[in-house]
Design a protein around this motif. Structure first.
Motif, PDB file in Angstrom:
ATOM      1  N   GLY A 190       0.829  -1.203   0.000  1.00 49.88           N
ATOM      2  CA  GLY A 190       0.000   0.000   0.000  1.00 49.88           C
ATOM      3  C   GLY A 190       0.858   1.245   0.000  1.00 49.88           C
ATOM      4  O   GLY A 190       2.092   1.184  -0.058  1.00 49.88           O
ATOM      5  N   GLU A 191       0.195   2.401   0.066  1.00 56.07           N
ATOM      6  CA  GLU A 191       0.905   3.676  -0.007  1.00 56.07           C
ATOM      7  C   GLU A 191       0.242   4.708   0.892  1.00 56.07           C
ATOM      8  O   GLU A 191      -0.886   4.520   1.369  1.00 56.07           O
ATOM      9  CB  GLU A 191       0.933   4.190  -1.452  1.00 56.07           C
ATOM     10  N   SER A 192       0.945   5.805   1.117  1.00 57.25           N
ATOM     11  CA  SER A 192       0.401   6.960   1.819  1.00 57.25           C
ATOM     12  C   SER A 192       0.044   6.604   3.270  1.00 57.25           C
ATOM     13  O   SER A 192       0.881   6.064   3.980  1.00 57.25           O
ATOM     14  CB  SER A 192      -0.811   7.489   1.036  1.00 57.25           C
ATOM     15  N   TYR A 193      -1.197   6.892   3.704  1.00 58.48           N
ATOM     16  CA  TYR A 193      -1.545   6.541   5.084  1.00 58.48           C
ATOM     17  C   TYR A 193      -1.638   5.029   5.285  1.00 58.48           C
ATOM     18  O   TYR A 193      -1.687   4.555   6.416  1.00 58.48           O
ATOM     19  CB  TYR A 193      -2.853   7.213   5.513  1.00 58.48           C
ATOM     20  N   ALA A 194      -1.624   4.268   4.202  1.00 55.50           N
ATOM     21  CA  ALA A 194      -1.473   2.826   4.350  1.00 55.50           C
ATOM     22  C   ALA A 194      -0.098   2.498   4.919  1.00 55.50           C
ATOM     23  O   ALA A 194       0.171   1.344   5.256  1.00 55.50           O
ATOM     24  CB  ALA A 194      -1.697   2.108   3.030  1.00 55.50           C
ATOM     25  N   GLY A 195       0.776   3.496   5.032  1.00 56.38           N
ATOM     26  CA  GLY A 195       2.007   3.351   5.801  1.00 56.38           C
ATOM     27  C   GLY A 195       1.722   3.002   7.250  1.00 56.38           C
ATOM     28  O   GLY A 195       2.602   2.510   7.958  1.00 56.38           O
ATOM     29  N   HIS A 196       0.490   3.266   7.715  1.00 56.67           N
ATOM     30  CA  HIS A 196       0.015   2.757   9.000  1.00 56.67           C
ATOM     31  C   HIS A 196      -0.706   1.423   8.820  1.00 56.67           C
ATOM     32  O   HIS A 196      -0.431   0.460   9.530  1.00 56.67           O
ATOM     33  CB  HIS A 196      -0.935   3.759   9.656  1.00 56.67           C
ATOM     34  N   TYR A 197      -1.647   1.391   7.860  1.00 53.20           N
ATOM     35  CA  TYR A 197      -2.455   0.181   7.689  1.00 53.20           C
ATOM     36  C   TYR A 197      -1.602  -1.063   7.445  1.00 53.20           C
ATOM     37  O   TYR A 197      -1.853  -2.123   8.024  1.00 53.20           O
ATOM     38  CB  TYR A 197      -3.383   0.316   6.476  1.00 53.20           C
ATOM     39  N   VAL A 198      -0.619  -0.947   6.550  1.00 57.95           N
ATOM     40  CA  VAL A 198       0.134  -2.127   6.111  1.00 57.95           C
ATOM     41  C   VAL A 198       0.967  -2.732   7.240  1.00 57.95           C
ATOM     42  O   VAL A 198       0.862  -3.938   7.508  1.00 57.95           O
ATOM     43  CB  VAL A 198       0.995  -1.797   4.873  1.00 57.95           C
ATOM     44  N   PRO A 199       1.800  -1.951   7.944  1.00 54.81           N
ATOM     45  CA  PRO A 199       2.553  -2.565   9.045  1.00 54.81           C
ATOM     46  C   PRO A 199       1.657  -3.091  10.171  1.00 54.81           C
ATOM     47  O   PRO A 199       1.946  -4.149  10.744  1.00 54.81           O
ATOM     48  CB  PRO A 199       3.449  -1.425   9.544  1.00 54.81           C
ATOM     49  N   GLN A 200       0.577  -2.364  10.481  1.00 49.97           N
ATOM     50  CA  GLN A 200      -0.297  -2.814  11.566  1.00 49.97           C
ATOM     51  C   GLN A 200      -0.996  -4.116  11.224  1.00 49.97           C
ATOM     52  O   GLN A 200      -1.079  -5.026  12.058  1.00 49.97           O
ATOM     53  CB  GLN A 200      -1.321  -1.721  11.882  1.00 49.97           C
ATOM     54  N   LEU A 201      -1.510  -4.237   9.991  1.00 51.01           N
ATOM     55  CA  LEU A 201      -2.134  -5.489   9.587  1.00 51.01           C
ATOM     56  C   LEU A 201      -1.086  -6.589   9.485  1.00 51.01           C
ATOM     57  O   LEU A 201      -1.347  -7.746   9.863  1.00 51.01           O
ATOM     58  CB  LEU A 201      -2.855  -5.300   8.247  1.00 51.01           C
ATOM     59  N   SER A 202       0.093  -6.254   9.006  1.00 51.32           N
ATOM     60  CA  SER A 202       1.175  -7.244   8.923  1.00 51.32           C
ATOM     61  C   SER A 202       1.518  -7.789  10.298  1.00 51.32           C
ATOM     62  O   SER A 202       1.693  -9.007  10.476  1.00 51.32           O
ATOM     63  CB  SER A 202       2.417  -6.603   8.294  1.00 51.32           C
ATOM     64  N   GLN A 203       1.601  -6.897  11.265  1.00 55.29           N
ATOM     65  CA  GLN A 203       1.897  -7.327  12.637  1.00 55.29           C
ATOM     66  C   GLN A 203       0.810  -8.261  13.161  1.00 55.29           C
ATOM     67  O   GLN A 203       1.105  -9.286  13.789  1.00 55.29           O
ATOM     68  CB  GLN A 203       2.018  -6.105  13.539  1.00 55.29           C
ATOM     69  N   LEU A 204      -0.449  -7.926  12.894  1.00 54.17           N
ATOM     70  CA  LEU A 204      -1.559  -8.747  13.378  1.00 54.17           C
ATOM     71  C   LEU A 204      -1.538 -10.125  12.732  1.00 54.17           C
ATOM     72  O   LEU A 204      -1.700 -11.143  13.423  1.00 54.17           O
ATOM     73  CB  LEU A 204      -2.884  -8.024  13.081  1.00 54.17           C
ATOM     74  N   VAL A 205      -1.330 -10.178  11.425  1.00 51.24           N
ATOM     75  CA  VAL A 205      -1.270 -11.479  10.737  1.00 51.24           C
ATOM     76  C   VAL A 205      -0.095 -12.297  11.264  1.00 51.24           C
ATOM     77  O   VAL A 205      -0.235 -13.496  11.564  1.00 51.24           O
ATOM     78  CB  VAL A 205      -1.156 -11.285   9.212  1.00 51.24           C
ATOM     79  N   PHE A 222       5.887  -7.282   3.505  1.00 49.24           N
ATOM     80  CA  PHE A 222       5.084  -6.154   3.036  1.00 49.24           C
ATOM     81  C   PHE A 222       5.912  -5.155   2.240  1.00 49.24           C
ATOM     82  O   PHE A 222       7.146  -5.123   2.312  1.00 49.24           O
ATOM     83  CB  PHE A 222       4.336  -5.487   4.183  1.00 49.24           C
ATOM     84  N   LEU A 223       5.176  -4.330   1.484  1.00 44.51           N
ATOM     85  CA  LEU A 223       5.742  -3.318   0.594  1.00 44.51           C
ATOM     86  C   LEU A 223       4.933  -2.036   0.781  1.00 44.51           C
ATOM     87  O   LEU A 223       3.710  -2.056   0.676  1.00 44.51           O
ATOM     88  CB  LEU A 223       5.632  -3.803  -0.855  1.00 44.51           C
ATOM     89  N   VAL A 224       5.603  -0.914   1.069  1.00 46.41           N
ATOM     90  CA  VAL A 224       4.896   0.367   1.227  1.00 46.41           C
ATOM     91  C   VAL A 224       5.613   1.455   0.438  1.00 46.41           C
ATOM     92  O   VAL A 224       6.838   1.456   0.304  1.00 46.41           O
ATOM     93  CB  VAL A 224       4.777   0.802   2.706  1.00 46.41           C
ATOM     94  N   GLY A 225       4.806   2.403  -0.078  1.00 40.25           N
ATOM     95  CA  GLY A 225       5.355   3.498  -0.856  1.00 40.25           C
ATOM     96  C   GLY A 225       4.900   4.855  -0.353  1.00 40.25           C
ATOM     97  O   GLY A 225       3.739   5.015   0.033  1.00 40.25           O
ATOM     98  N   ASN A 226       5.813   5.834  -0.354  1.00 37.26           N
ATOM     99  CA  ASN A 226       5.533   7.196   0.120  1.00 37.26           C
ATOM    100  C   ASN A 226       4.649   7.123   1.362  1.00 37.26           C
ATOM    101  O   ASN A 226       3.551   7.696   1.426  1.00 37.26           O
ATOM    102  CB  ASN A 226       4.898   8.031  -0.990  1.00 37.26           C
ATOM    103  N   ALA A 227       5.154   6.414   2.331  1.00 38.87           N
ATOM    104  CA  ALA A 227       4.344   5.958   3.459  1.00 38.87           C
ATOM    105  C   ALA A 227       4.504   6.841   4.698  1.00 38.87           C
ATOM    106  O   ALA A 227       5.617   7.163   5.106  1.00 38.87           O
ATOM    107  CB  ALA A 227       4.737   4.529   3.816  1.00 38.87           C
ATOM    108  N   VAL A 228       3.377   7.202   5.292  1.00 34.96           N
ATOM    109  CA  VAL A 228       3.383   7.840   6.608  1.00 34.96           C
ATOM    110  C   VAL A 228       3.952   6.825   7.592  1.00 34.96           C
ATOM    111  O   VAL A 228       3.427   5.722   7.733  1.00 34.96           O
ATOM    112  CB  VAL A 228       1.948   8.228   7.022  1.00 34.96           C
ATOM    113  N   THR A 229       5.043   7.189   8.270  1.00 34.08           N
ATOM    114  CA  THR A 229       5.760   6.208   9.076  1.00 34.08           C
ATOM    115  C   THR A 229       5.979   6.650  10.511  1.00 34.08           C
ATOM    116  O   THR A 229       5.688   5.909  11.451  1.00 34.08           O
ATOM    117  CB  THR A 229       7.123   5.890   8.429  1.00 34.08           C
ATOM    118  N   ASP A 230       6.487   7.855  10.693  1.00 36.24           N
ATOM    119  CA  ASP A 230       6.838   8.331  12.027  1.00 36.24           C
ATOM    120  C   ASP A 230       6.573   9.837  12.063  1.00 36.24           C
ATOM    121  O   ASP A 230       7.132  10.578  11.244  1.00 36.24           O
ATOM    122  CB  ASP A 230       8.310   8.022  12.313  1.00 36.24           C
ATOM    123  N   ASP A 231       5.722  10.275  12.982  1.00 36.05           N
ATOM    124  CA  ASP A 231       5.291  11.678  12.990  1.00 36.05           C
ATOM    125  C   ASP A 231       6.455  12.661  12.970  1.00 36.05           C
ATOM    126  O   ASP A 231       6.506  13.575  12.147  1.00 36.05           O
ATOM    127  CB  ASP A 231       4.419  11.961  14.219  1.00 36.05           C
TER     128      ASP A 231
END
Length: 467
Positions: A190-205, A222-231
């Motif tokens: 995923g990309e963008s704010y999926a920079g949160h969704y992807v790692p969080q779902l990955s951790q849960l799985v 997982f693979l993320v692009g232009n991802a929101v990562t750390d405030d």
């Protein structure tokens, strides 16, 4: 753009109509219990309106993720051609928060089709990712795209945690409907704010799989692009990008660094707000998601000259693609073919839901602890960045990765596409970073061929080509 917002990700969008709730309630009342595998066949797409001939299968429909609340998520599976099977399964998520993966990922980035400007016909994307993988697009959370909830309060109480839990429940139920994909190599992207969704779902799985010898969800990375990562690093890197790319003045940059580095996402000060407004004015009428291309409202008669202005830009690039998807997915015959809005109650489909996005709840400040956990677990993790995005720019991504303090395995080097530099890459212990030159926030939109090269190499965990 709402520069003072926590996310810095979305231009203003029209709110998702509450008629969606009525449609959801009617759909739930009309639903008939169907065995999972039989439901798979009911979800098969015969042919989309205006669709060219294809050599792959497609499925779309709803999966209930919370029966008591009446939450159901909409998916669209685009399989790889038979000649590419057996291929991995990849779940794609767009961010926002509140934006549709059907609208962006499927329709203007990595999906098999692009929408013509007439909003009625489709044409093939020669660089679609389903050439090498089975791609599953998910509208998440409920209230986004075609996904719905029967509980109206869900629309104003969404957040990271519930989004991850619902997405996990979706996967568990979806694999029951599509048992042929159990134990297939599975990735989340995923990309963008999926920079949160992807790692969080990955951790849960990953954590749910612990102790299971042959898990149904054979999660590999997982693979993320232009991802929101750390405030903190996102803001520091964003302000630096604006300044180094000549978008803002020296004085505004200094004020941003002084007043907006700490806690800006939670409680921006008056001085920070003023500096953000000044920055917005100094940037002028540009597309912040792709700073060197014309925004949609400025194209008009200049559309035909776009390649002349930007010779490195593909002829296929069109900054007005969102307009076309709004037309296409609001056609009743398109919704029927997708098995969406199944009760036939009319409502306005939109690319993003401001109701969901503007009422977002929990959002951890950093994904870096999840990265550390999953790197230690040995999962495949790749991060990519289009270098002309000023919303979640490359500088922000590099600061976040640097904070992980990983060992460098292969230092910064250019990678090539047909003899030309396609970007740069650095391989760390447990993580690979890839940049894509000339690409904006949506890398597969601006650099479709290079994005497919990147995706192929990710799946093989193979370094980007050096020649």
């Amino acid at each position: 753009m709402e520069f003072a917002s926590r996310y810095l990700l979305r231009p203003s969008r029209i709110c998702f109509p509450l008629l969606l709730l009525l449609a959801a309630a009617a759909a739930a009342a009309a639903a008939v219990a169907v065995p999972p595998v039989a439901q798979q066949e009911q979800d098969r797409i015969g042919r989309l309106p205006g669709q060219p001939h294809v050599d792959f299968a497609q499925y779309a429909g709803y999966v209930t993720v919370n029966a008591s609340a009446g939450r159901a998520l909409f998916y669209w599976l685009v399989e790889a051609p038979a000649s590419a099977q057996p291929a991995p399964l990849v779940l794609w998520l767009n961010g926002g928060p509140g934006c549709s993966s059907v609208a962006y990922g499927a329709s203007e980035e990595l999906g098999p089709f692009r929408i013509h400007s007439d909003g009625m016909t489709l044409y093939l994307n020669p660089h679609a990712w389903n050439r090498v993988a089975n791609v599953l697009f998910l509208d998440s959370p409920a209230g986004v795209g075609f996904s719905y909830t029967n509980t109206s309060s869900d629309l104003i109480t969404s957040g990271d945690h519930r989004t991850a839990v619902d997405a996990y429940n979706f996967l568990v139920n979806w694999f029951e409907r599509f048992p042929q994909y159990k134990q297939r190599e599975f990735y989340i992207a995923g990309e963008s704010y999926a920079g949160h969704y992807v790692p969080q779902l990955s951790q849960l799985v990953y954590e749910k799989n612990i102790g299971i010898q042959n898990p149904a969800i054979n999660f590999k990375g997982f693979l993320v692009g232009n991802a929101v990562t750390d405030d903190y690093h996102d803001y520091v890197g964003t302000f630096e990008y604006w300044w180094t790319h000549g978008l803002i003045s020296d004085s505004t940059y200094r004020i941003l660094r002084i007043h907006c580095d700490n806690e800006v996402s939670e409680h921006p000060s008056g001085a920070c707000m003023q500096a953000l407004e000044t920055a917005d004015a100094e940037m002028g009428n540009i597309d912040p998601y792709s700073i060197y291309t014309l925004p949609c409202n400025d194209t008009g008669s200049l559309r035909r000259n776009l390649r002349g202005h930007y010779p490195w830009m593909s002829r296929a690039y069109d900054p007005c693609t969102e307009r076309y998807s709004k037309m296409y997915y609001n056609h009743p015959e398109v919704q029927k073919a997708l098995h969406a809005n199944t009760t036939g109650i009319p409502y306005l489909w939109d690319t993003c839901s401001d109701t969901v996005g503007n009422n977002w709840g929990d959002a951890p400040k950093s994904m870096l602890p999840i990265y550390q956990e999953l790197i230690s677990a040995g999962l495949k993790i790749w991060v990519f960045s289009g270098d002309t995005d000023s919303v979640v720019p490359l500088t922000a991504t590099r600061y976040s990765i640097d904070a992980l303090k990983l060992k460098t395995v292969k230092n910064w080097y250019p990678w090539y596409d047909h003899g030309k530099v396609g970007g740069w890459s650095q391989i760390y212990g447990g993580l690979t970073l890839v940049t894509v030159t000339g690409a904006g926030h949506e890398v597969p939109l601006h650099r479709p061929r290079q994005a497919l090269i990147l995706f192929r190499h990710f799946l093989k965990n193979k370094p980007m080509p050096e020649s």
